[in-house]
Design an enzyme around this catalytic site. Structure first.
Site, PDB file in Angstrom:
ATOM      1  N   LYS A 122      71.568  -8.370  67.972  1.00  0.00           N
ATOM      2  CA  LYS A 122      70.187  -8.776  67.642  1.00  0.00           C
ATOM      3  C   LYS A 122      69.323  -7.586  67.207  1.00  0.00           C
ATOM      4  O   LYS A 122      68.633  -7.654  66.213  1.00  0.00           O
ATOM      5  CB  LYS A 122      69.480  -9.403  68.852  1.00  0.00           C
ATOM      6  CG  LYS A 122      70.157 -10.590  69.473  1.00  0.00           C
ATOM      7  CD  LYS A 122      69.313 -11.143  70.610  1.00  0.00           C
ATOM      8  CE  LYS A 122      69.071 -10.173  71.754  1.00  0.00           C
ATOM      9  NZ  LYS A 122      70.244  -9.872  72.574  1.00  0.00           N
ATOM     10  N   ARG A 170      62.812 -15.097  77.063  1.00  0.00           N
ATOM     11  CA  ARG A 170      64.061 -15.103  77.827  1.00  0.00           C
ATOM     12  C   ARG A 170      64.042 -16.136  78.941  1.00  0.00           C
ATOM     13  O   ARG A 170      65.054 -16.337  79.596  1.00  0.00           O
ATOM     14  CB  ARG A 170      64.276 -13.728  78.473  1.00  0.00           C
ATOM     15  CG  ARG A 170      65.195 -12.779  77.705  1.00  0.00           C
ATOM     16  CD  ARG A 170      65.095 -11.442  78.418  1.00  0.00           C
ATOM     17  NE  ARG A 170      66.204 -10.561  78.304  1.00  0.00           N
ATOM     18  CZ  ARG A 170      66.315  -9.563  77.425  1.00  0.00           C
ATOM     19  NH1 ARG A 170      65.432  -9.403  76.495  1.00  0.00           N
ATOM     20  NH2 ARG A 170      67.345  -8.740  77.480  1.00  0.00           N
ATOM     21  N   ARG A 173      77.904   1.570  73.556  1.00  0.00           N
ATOM     22  CA  ARG A 173      76.656   1.585  72.778  1.00  0.00           C
ATOM     23  C   ARG A 173      75.900   2.881  73.056  1.00  0.00           C
ATOM     24  O   ARG A 173      75.849   3.357  74.177  1.00  0.00           O
ATOM     25  CB  ARG A 173      75.800   0.388  73.184  1.00  0.00           C
ATOM     26  CG  ARG A 173      74.422   0.399  72.559  1.00  0.00           C
ATOM     27  CD  ARG A 173      73.789  -0.951  72.582  1.00  0.00           C
ATOM     28  NE  ARG A 173      73.280  -1.331  73.889  1.00  0.00           N
ATOM     29  CZ  ARG A 173      72.621  -2.468  74.095  1.00  0.00           C
ATOM     30  NH1 ARG A 173      72.420  -3.312  73.103  1.00  0.00           N
ATOM     31  NH2 ARG A 173      72.184  -2.769  75.293  1.00  0.00           N
ATOM     32  N   ARG A 222      71.993   3.957  77.244  1.00  0.00           N
ATOM     33  CA  ARG A 222      70.894   3.336  77.982  1.00  0.00           C
ATOM     34  C   ARG A 222      71.223   3.293  79.468  1.00  0.00           C
ATOM     35  O   ARG A 222      72.357   3.013  79.843  1.00  0.00           O
ATOM     36  CB  ARG A 222      70.656   1.912  77.469  1.00  0.00           C
ATOM     37  CG  ARG A 222      69.736   1.863  76.264  1.00  0.00           C
ATOM     38  CD  ARG A 222      69.593   0.499  75.671  1.00  0.00           C
ATOM     39  NE  ARG A 222      69.415  -0.591  76.608  1.00  0.00           N
ATOM     40  CZ  ARG A 222      69.125  -1.837  76.243  1.00  0.00           C
ATOM     41  NH1 ARG A 222      68.967  -2.120  74.951  1.00  0.00           N
ATOM     42  NH2 ARG A 222      68.989  -2.776  77.137  1.00  0.00           N
ATOM     43  N   ARG A 274      72.590  -8.339  83.866  1.00  0.00           N
ATOM     44  CA  ARG A 274      71.839  -8.747  82.671  1.00  0.00           C
ATOM     45  C   ARG A 274      72.509  -9.934  82.003  1.00  0.00           C
ATOM     46  O   ARG A 274      71.846 -10.865  81.551  1.00  0.00           O
ATOM     47  CB  ARG A 274      71.739  -7.565  81.689  1.00  0.00           C
ATOM     48  CG  ARG A 274      70.793  -6.484  82.185  1.00  0.00           C
ATOM     49  CD  ARG A 274      71.061  -5.154  81.508  1.00  0.00           C
ATOM     50  NE  ARG A 274      70.962  -5.249  80.068  1.00  0.00           N
ATOM     51  CZ  ARG A 274      71.673  -4.509  79.224  1.00  0.00           C
ATOM     52  NH1 ARG A 274      72.548  -3.622  79.661  1.00  0.00           N
ATOM     53  NH2 ARG A 274      71.521  -4.660  77.926  1.00  0.00           N
TER      54      ARG A 274
HETATM   55  P1  AMP Z   1      66.885  -5.510  75.917  1.00  0.00           P
HETATM   56  O1  AMP Z   1      66.604  -4.225  75.202  1.00  0.00           O
HETATM   57  O2  AMP Z   1      66.401  -6.722  75.189  1.00  0.00           O
HETATM   58  O3  AMP Z   1      68.326  -5.621  76.352  1.00  0.00           O
HETATM   59  O4  AMP Z   1      66.027  -5.455  77.258  1.00  0.00           O
HETATM   60  C1  AMP Z   1      66.252  -4.448  78.232  1.00  0.00           C
HETATM   61  C2  AMP Z   1      65.655  -4.855  79.554  1.00  0.00           C
HETATM   62  O5  AMP Z   1      64.229  -5.009  79.433  1.00  0.00           O
HETATM   63  C3  AMP Z   1      66.121  -6.196  80.113  1.00  0.00           C
HETATM   64  O6  AMP Z   1      67.354  -6.089  80.802  1.00  0.00           O
HETATM   65  C4  AMP Z   1      64.969  -6.536  81.047  1.00  0.00           C
HETATM   66  O7  AMP Z   1      64.984  -5.750  82.223  1.00  0.00           O
HETATM   67  C5  AMP Z   1      63.770  -6.097  80.222  1.00  0.00           C
HETATM   68  N1  AMP Z   1      63.325  -7.166  79.300  1.00  0.00           N
HETATM   69  C6  AMP Z   1      63.363  -7.147  77.937  1.00  0.00           C
HETATM   70  N2  AMP Z   1      62.859  -8.270  77.427  1.00  0.00           N
HETATM   71  C7  AMP Z   1      62.520  -9.044  78.488  1.00  0.00           C
HETATM   72  C8  AMP Z   1      61.969 -10.340  78.620  1.00  0.00           C
HETATM   73  N3  AMP Z   1      61.679 -11.083  77.528  1.00  0.00           N
HETATM   74  N4  AMP Z   1      61.724 -10.810  79.868  1.00  0.00           N
HETATM   75  C9  AMP Z   1      62.007 -10.073  80.959  1.00  0.00           C
HETATM   76  N5  AMP Z   1      62.544  -8.845  80.913  1.00  0.00           N
HETATM   77  C10 AMP Z   1      62.806  -8.323  79.688  1.00  0.00           C
END
Ligand code: AMP
Length: 219
Positions: free
Chosen positions: A15, A90, A129, A163, A174
């Site tokens: 994504k 989410r 990654r 990360r 996650r």
């Molecule tokens: P991502 O980069 O989208 O994988 O997001 C990394 C982390 O940020 C996630 O594992 C959550 O801890 C937090 N996060 C990102 N987007 C959301 C969301 N829409 N709702 C809640 N937590 C989020």
């Protein structure tokens, strides 16, 4: 009316990489809640500390805070042509908050793109990654999408890092949260006729071409 795309899919489904490419190509704003949080996490502030604990443990950030960050972002000047949401919504409350935000502006979701990838493939993609230490939206994969110079970002030359939440433990949490909380949203959007399903096992350029066709209204 500006275009509103939601990119949904399991972690590692591409994504962020694709949102970056499409945003550049069509002058859309790439709104990644993960990137918004990571920017705050770099700060030595109470909120930064709190977010670091939640995000690095692989948990979801509370809905109110998440939707407030989005609300503060979606009227920025770079969003005029449209927005690609990456990693938001989410949860059900987030999806409701997004509908409300768009409704207030007389807008609606144009398309939900569902990046379809089996769980095992997703997990395989996360450990190798790497992201740019200056801009986490610059994303690499040691095998599928390596940088030109090992260890450094092609775009700004900064060091690449892993990360903190790409550890096996956080990945499991996650992915579980995704399957329990986020995947059901795709069904709800499907019943509204909004979903375009994409085979996310393909290589990066193949997926980009499919997305371009979609944005240009060919499919
Ligand atoms: P991502 O980069 O989208 O994988 O997001 C990394 C982390 O940020 C996630 O594992 C959550 O801890 C937090 N996060 C990102 N987007 C959301 C969301 N829409 N709702 C809640 N937590 C989020």
């Amino acid at each position: 009316m500006r275009k509103i795309f939601l990119f949904m899919g399991i972690q590692g489904s591409g994504k962020g990489t694709q949102a970056n490419r499409l945003a550049d190509r069509y002058s859309l704003a790439h709104v990644s809640t993960g990137d918004l949080f990571r920017a705050v996490m770099k700060e030595q502030s109470p909120l930064g500390n709190e977010l670091r604990e939640i995000v690095n443990a692989g948990q979801l950030v509370p809905d109110d805070l998440t939707s407030r960050m989005v609300r503060d972002r979606i009227d920025d000047p770079d969003t005029q042509q449209g927005v690609i949401f990456d990693g938001y919504p989410r949860t059900v409350p987030q999806a409701e908050a997004l509908d409300a935000m768009l409704g207030e502006r007389g807008e609606a979701i144009s398309r939900v793109v569902f990046f379809d990838l089996p769980r095992e493939k997703a997990v395989e993609r996360l450990e190798p990654r790497r992201v740019c230490s200056v801009n986490n939206a610059h994303i690499y994969h040691l095998v599928n999408n390596p940088p030109k110079q090992e260890g450094f970002c092609d775009i700004d030359g900064a060091a690449l890092i892993q990360r903190a939440d790409d550890t096996p433990e956080a990945i499991t949490k996650r992915v579980d949260a995704y399957l329990q909380e986020t995947l059901p949203l795709v069904d709800a959007y499907e019943s509204r006729g909004l979903v375009a399903k994409l085979d996310a096992t393909g290589d990066i350029s193949t997926v980009t071409r499919q997305l371009e066709d979609m944005v240009e209204g060919n499919v």
